[in-house]
Design a protein around this motif. Structure first.
Motif, PDB file in Angstrom:
ATOM      1  N   GLN A 299      40.199  39.665  38.010  1.00  0.00           N
ATOM      2  CA  GLN A 299      39.308  38.505  37.881  1.00  0.00           C
ATOM      3  C   GLN A 299      39.987  37.211  38.317  1.00  0.00           C
ATOM      4  N   GLY A 300      41.107  37.343  39.032  1.00  0.00           N
ATOM      5  CA  GLY A 300      41.834  36.171  39.481  1.00  0.00           C
ATOM      6  C   GLY A 300      41.374  35.694  40.846  1.00  0.00           C
ATOM      7  N   LEU A 301      42.128  34.713  41.370  1.00  0.00           N
ATOM      8  CA  LEU A 301      41.828  34.145  42.688  1.00  0.00           C
ATOM      9  C   LEU A 301      42.630  34.879  43.757  1.00  0.00           C
ATOM     10  N   PRO A 302      42.185  34.840  45.020  1.00  0.00           N
ATOM     11  CA  PRO A 302      42.987  35.440  46.104  1.00  0.00           C
ATOM     12  C   PRO A 302      44.333  34.735  46.223  1.00  0.00           C
ATOM     13  N   VAL A 303      45.369  35.491  46.619  1.00  0.00           N
ATOM     14  CA  VAL A 303      46.734  34.990  46.745  1.00  0.00           C
ATOM     15  C   VAL A 303      47.186  35.190  48.169  1.00  0.00           C
ATOM     16  N   SER A 314      47.621  38.320  52.805  1.00  0.00           N
ATOM     17  CA  SER A 314      46.575  37.942  51.841  1.00  0.00           C
ATOM     18  C   SER A 314      46.403  39.059  50.836  1.00  0.00           C
ATOM     19  N   LEU A 315      46.303  38.671  49.569  1.00  0.00           N
ATOM     20  CA  LEU A 315      46.095  39.613  48.479  1.00  0.00           C
ATOM     21  C   LEU A 315      44.792  39.258  47.783  1.00  0.00           C
ATOM     22  N   ASP A 316      43.909  40.226  47.667  1.00  0.00           N
ATOM     23  CA  ASP A 316      42.653  40.052  46.944  1.00  0.00           C
ATOM     24  C   ASP A 316      42.857  40.455  45.490  1.00  0.00           C
ATOM     25  N   PRO A 317      41.914  40.119  44.621  1.00  0.00           N
ATOM     26  CA  PRO A 317      42.033  40.527  43.210  1.00  0.00           C
ATOM     27  C   PRO A 317      42.178  42.035  43.084  1.00  0.00           C
ATOM     28  N   GLY A 318      43.225  42.468  42.344  1.00  0.00           N
ATOM     29  CA  GLY A 318      43.513  43.877  42.167  1.00  0.00           C
ATOM     30  C   GLY A 318      44.591  44.410  43.084  1.00  0.00           C
ATOM     31  N   ASP A 319      45.029  43.656  44.124  1.00  0.00           N
ATOM     32  CA  ASP A 319      46.062  44.108  45.057  1.00  0.00           C
ATOM     33  C   ASP A 319      47.439  43.931  44.450  1.00  0.00           C
ATOM     34  N   ASP A 327      59.879  34.320  49.634  1.00  0.00           N
ATOM     35  CA  ASP A 327      58.427  34.371  49.754  1.00  0.00           C
ATOM     36  C   ASP A 327      57.812  33.171  49.023  1.00  0.00           C
ATOM     37  N   ARG A 328      56.772  32.645  49.646  1.00  0.00           N
ATOM     38  CA  ARG A 328      56.027  31.535  49.044  1.00  0.00           C
ATOM     39  C   ARG A 328      54.645  32.048  48.635  1.00  0.00           C
ATOM     40  N   VAL A 329      54.360  31.921  47.336  1.00  0.00           N
ATOM     41  CA  VAL A 329      53.104  32.413  46.776  1.00  0.00           C
ATOM     42  C   VAL A 329      52.148  31.222  46.680  1.00  0.00           C
ATOM     43  N   ALA A 330      51.064  31.247  47.469  1.00  0.00           N
ATOM     44  CA  ALA A 330      50.058  30.182  47.470  1.00  0.00           C
ATOM     45  C   ALA A 330      48.831  30.668  46.721  1.00  0.00           C
ATOM     46  N   VAL A 331      48.493  29.970  45.638  1.00  0.00           N
ATOM     47  CA  VAL A 331      47.329  30.332  44.836  1.00  0.00           C
ATOM     48  C   VAL A 331      46.746  29.045  44.268  1.00  0.00           C
ATOM     49  N   GLY A 332      45.434  28.878  44.368  1.00  0.00           N
ATOM     50  CA  GLY A 332      44.785  27.656  43.890  1.00  0.00           C
ATOM     51  C   GLY A 332      45.299  26.447  44.648  1.00  0.00           C
TER      52      GLY A 332
END
Length: 345
Positions: A299-303, A314-319, A327-332
């Motif tokens: 139920q989160g946002l794409p990362v 790109s990571l979708d919810p559940g990946d 690594d740089r994690v971009a979320v929100g």
């Protein structure tokens, strides 16, 4: 002999120029007549100019100052004395009075008649009536004064009587116990003595046994990595830019902070990004690979993962994806970089 102030008004501006008005009353009303046929009466001076009010102002004789005192009455038209608007002003020879378009000049009358003396005044002092000298026009004007109050020392109040003496209160009767205390030899023999009560002693303080082999630092949490590993997340962008989030547990939650009272503090990567959910992803340590794995909440946002090689993943919810150092994690609205700082020794 009629009263005469010795002054007159001359019209020097307006439709009735050069008109001379002798001032023969102690109180004179200046105003406008209803029509031109209405003559001026004693104590009244009328003008035909429409800019003058019906009752424009009054002139009242002040016998102490030997001059007229002008009082403005009109609510629609102003009265000026020497080009200044006034509500009340004394008039002297040479004073100019303007009412609307009518301009008047106060001057001494040609007859030079002097006003009659005012009746003598009476001042009461100390029960006596003392007549004052009448104020004549030829005398110098004196300032107003208040009568000095008289002090009648003969009418002193009667002396105050002393207060009545208070009755003497009888002494209280002796109580039996006080008499027994004064005569202890007469106490009954069957009264037992009062036992002495000794308060209990407080227990001695407990002594803590300190082991010489006790660890100097608190034990790490269950599943925690050694501190020298130095894994951490550095916030590059977002509301918490510049913050450092240490990764000191095998599993750590990544999400939005609930504030200073957040119970997850110290066991999760909490940032103040309002666009993130409270549980965005899970960081889980993999011993075989020697790195952290990110699992995005369903139920989160794409990362988006930005690799140091320039590759964007790109990571979708559940990946799920294995992270690498750099690594740089971009979320929100936030961007976090994974790094490892190795300590010396």
């Amino acid at each position: 002999m009629s009263w005469n102030s010795g002054f007159q008004l001359r019209v020097i501006g307006g439709s009735e120029r050069d008109r001379v008005i002798p001032l023969l009353s102690k109180e004179i009303i200046l105003g406008r007549a209803a029509n031109s046929r209405v003559p001026s009466k004693e104590g009244q001076v009328f003008f035909t100019d429409p800019t003058v009010s019906r009752t424009h102002c009054t002139l009242r004789w002040d016998h102490r100052r030997k001059c007229y005192l002008l009082t403005h009455l009109s609510r629609t038209n102003s009265t000026k004395v020497d080009d200044e608007r006034v509500t009340q002003a004394p008039l002297t020879i040479g004073t100019k009075i303007q009412m609307g378009h009518v301009l008047l000049l106060l001057e001494a009358s040609s007859g030079k008649a002097q006003p009659e003396a005012e009746p003598a005044e009476v001042v009461k002092q100390g029960g006596w009536e003392i007549p004052l000298d009448p104020v004549l026009p030829s005398q110098e004007s004196v300032p107003d004064f208040e009568p000095v109050p008289s002090y009648e020392y003969d009418l002193l109040p009667p002396p105050i009587a002393p207060p009545p003496e208070l009755p003497t209160m009888p002494a209280p009767p002796e109580r039996p116990l006080e008499r027994l205390a004064e005569r202890p030899s007469q106490l009954p023999a069957n009264i037992p003595p009062i036992p002495k009560v000794t308060p209990p002693k407080p227990p001695p303080p407990r002594r803590r046994s300190v082991s010489l082999n006790a660890p100097s630092e608190p034990a790490p949490l269950e599943g925690a990595r050694p501190s020298r590993a130095g894994w951490r997340m550095l916030v590059l962008e977002g509301p918490d830019k510049g913050a450092v989030m240490p990764l000191n547990a095998a599993e750590m939650l990544l999400g939005r902070s609930m504030g200073l009272a957040d119970p997850r503090f110290g066991h999760a990567v909490l940032i103040g990004d309002s666009s993130l959910p409270y549980e965005q992803a899970l960081l889980r340590w993999e011993e075989e690979q020697g790195s952290y794995v990110i699992e995005v909440n369903s139920q989160g946002l794409p990362v988006t993962i930005h690799r140091a090689t320039g590759q964007d993943l790109s990571l979708d919810p559940g990946d799920t994806m294995m992270l690498q150092i750099g690594d740089r994690v971009a979320v929100g609205k936030s961007v976090l970089e994974l790094e490892q700082v190795k300590r010396r020794g």
